[in-house]
Write an enzyme that holds these catalytic residues in place. Structure first.
Site, mmCIF file in Angstrom:
data_model
loop_
_atom_site.group_PDB
_atom_site.id
_atom_site.type_symbol
_atom_site.label_atom_id
_atom_site.label_comp_id
_atom_site.label_asym_id
_atom_site.label_seq_id
_atom_site.Cartn_x
_atom_site.Cartn_y
_atom_site.Cartn_z
ATOM 1 N N ILE A 127 0.843 -1.198 0.000
ATOM 2 C CA ILE A 127 0.000 0.000 0.000
ATOM 3 C C ILE A 127 0.876 1.244 0.000
ATOM 4 C CG2 ILE A 127 -1.790 1.260 1.261
ATOM 5 C CD1 ILE A 127 -2.280 -1.482 2.771
ATOM 6 N N CYS A 128 0.582 2.141 -0.894
ATOM 7 C CA CYS A 128 1.232 3.452 -0.927
ATOM 8 C C CYS A 128 0.227 4.434 -0.338
ATOM 9 C CB CYS A 128 1.599 3.826 -2.359
ATOM 10 S SG CYS A 128 2.263 5.490 -2.503
#
Length: 190
Positions: free
Chosen positions: A120-121
């Site tokens: 996840i960014c």
């Protein structure tokens, strides 16, 4: 207040010592035991979670305090309404001074900031920083991380993988942690 203390003692007795787990599980990555500070903090967060869970999330009870599995339910009125995903949250011995590793288990939702391997960014374009790792603060909690992730999902206007998904996932095949990634923010729309 006294009731929480009793719950803490009961929960403490149910957890596997991470050192013992490391020795008995050959397929699991080797992890150091949680420090007393990390253990106390996680037990406090778990009690708070049981009393006041964040809306849309459910902690799946296990006997491992160092790894949490959290069910995420998409918010109504969003692209992810009625969809359910799982987060895996791994805590190091240095928690809360060090951020936990947070990934989606397969199948990860299609989102411009979520890679097919679950990384996840969770960043913001203006400061070019990732909330989970670059801007981590010990004041943050698992609940605050979950709320940020649900907010990110809820604000999405499109279901698609990041433009660099294939390249990124290929480079992660050797087991690279998302904590080792220096995220590049290519959009500010999501």
């Amino acid at each position: 207040m006294q009731r929480s203390v009793v719950k803490k003692k009961v929960m403490k007795a149910n957890f596997v010592n991470p050192v013992e787990e490391t020795m008995t599980s050959s397929s699991a990555p080797s992890r150091k035991a949680l420090s007393k500070i990390a253990c106390n903090r996680l037990q406090k967060e778990l009690v708070e979670w049981q009393v006041n869970p964040p809306a849309g999330f459910k902690h799946k009870v296990t006997d491992n305090l160092q790894r949490w599995i959290i069910e995420v339910n998409g918010a109504s009125g969003t692209l992810y309404a009625n969809e359910c995903y799982q987060l895996q949250v791994d805590f190091s011995e240095h928690y809360p001074m060090e951020a936990p590793q947070v990934i989606f288990l397969s199948p990860a939702p299609f989102h411009p900031h979520i890679y097919s391997n679950g990384h996840i960014c969770l960043g913001f374009h203006i400061a070019n920083a990732d909330i989970l790792y670059d801007s981590w603060s010990p004041a943050m909690t698992v609940s605050s991380i979950c709320i940020s992730i649900l907010s990110m999902l809820s604000s999405s206007t499109v279901k698609q993988r990041p433009a660099d998904n294939d390249r990124y996932v290929k480079n992660c095949r050797n087991g690279r942690s998302p904590k080792e990634t220096r995220w590049w923010f290519h959009d500010d729309k999501v």
